[in-house]
Scaffold this active site. Structure first.
Site, PDB file in Angstrom:
ATOM      1  N   ASP A   1       0.868  -1.161   0.000  1.00 26.56           N
ATOM      2  CA  ASP A   1       0.000   0.000   0.000  1.00 26.56           C
ATOM      3  C   ASP A   1       0.915   1.224   0.000  1.00 26.56           C
ATOM      4  O   ASP A   1       2.101   1.117   0.322  1.00 26.56           O
ATOM      5  CB  ASP A   1      -0.875  -0.043   1.263  1.00 26.56           C
ATOM      6  CG  ASP A   1      -1.679   1.221   1.450  1.00 26.56           C
ATOM      7  OD1 ASP A   1      -2.412   1.601   0.522  1.00 26.56           O
ATOM      8  OD2 ASP A   1      -1.557   1.833   2.521  1.00 26.56           O
TER       9      ASP A   1
ATOM     10  N   ASP B   1      -0.109   5.161   0.929  1.00 27.67           N
ATOM     11  CA  ASP B   1      -0.346   6.120   2.008  1.00 27.67           C
ATOM     12  C   ASP B   1      -0.478   5.411   3.359  1.00 27.67           C
ATOM     13  O   ASP B   1      -1.349   4.562   3.540  1.00 27.67           O
ATOM     14  CB  ASP B   1      -1.617   6.924   1.717  1.00 27.67           C
ATOM     15  CG  ASP B   1      -1.491   7.703   0.417  1.00 27.67           C
ATOM     16  OD1 ASP B   1      -0.660   8.619   0.373  1.00 27.67           O
ATOM     17  OD2 ASP B   1      -2.198   7.369  -0.554  1.00 27.67           O
TER      18      ASP B   1
END
Length: 216
Positions: free
Chosen positions: A11, A13
């Site tokens: 991922d 953020d």
């Protein structure tokens, strides 16, 4: 603990970079523009979900496309204002990996993801964004797509996430999950391994893949 993988899926953020200050600024402004009350806004989970899903939870369907375009513009324009910074350990961990063994899998649009990644000098060979899928996290589709693009069996992939929705997506894809306690408390994260951030891990490239270990 040692984890063997053929591909590592990150991922963005909250995992590779921190954009919390930017997210707070931009979404607060966005909510004000669309007349969303603090009470309504407070009930919504922002982190780890595509903007279109958040907007659909808060606004009439007819204005969702316009509202999604607006929040994308606000967030992209905020990047030069110190809207993103590398989290501890990100640079060293990614630098240890072959370019064809890892991907970034984000709920952001491609325009926003590329703006944030470019700001910190991360250039993934494989990038899966909200634009590429029909169902976002916690659905497994984003991570399964990344595995296909890398040509790796999902069972041989490791997902790195900071949000419950992303970890759920990784588990549903049949992948090993590593949670980073950067935006949530460790007890809120259900994963095969939970660490504070990527600085707690080391990666060793071998003939058969990557060995991930917790630093002593």
């Amino acid at each position: 603990m040692h984890i063997h993988a053929e591909a590592l899926l990150f991922d963005n953020d909250g995992t590779l970079v921190s954009s919390l200050a930017s997210v707070d600024r931009c979404w607060t402004r966005w909510a004000g523009e669309y007349g969303i009350t603090a009470e309504q806004f407070g009930r919504i989970e922002l982190h780890g979900r595509p903007a279109v899903e958040i907007a659909a939870d808060l606004l009439p369907a007819g204005i969702v496309p316009e509202a999604v375009a607006r929040i994308e513009t606000l967030e992209v324009e905020d990047v030069p204002n110190g809207g993103v910074e590398l989290l501890p350990g990100t640079r060293a961990f990614l630098d240890a990996l072959p370019a064809d063994r890892w991907a970034v899998v984000t709920s952001a649009t491609r325009r926003l993801a590329e703006a944030r990644l470019d700001a910190v000098g991360i250039l993934p060979k494989t990038l899966v964004c909200a634009d590429d899928i029909t169902r976002g996290k916690p659905d497994p589709e984003p991570y399964l797509l990344a595995a296909r693009q890398l040509g790796v069996d999902p069972a041989r992939c490791v997902v790195f996430e900071d949000a419950p929705a992303g970890l759920q997506a990784g588990r549903a894809a049949g992948m090993t999950t590593v949670a980073l306690a950067t935006t949530h408390q460790a007890h809120e994260l259900d994963a095969d391994l939970v660490v504070k951030d990527l600085s707690a891990l080391s990666a060793l490239v071998t003939a058969t893949g990557v060995e991930i270990s917790v630093r002593g």
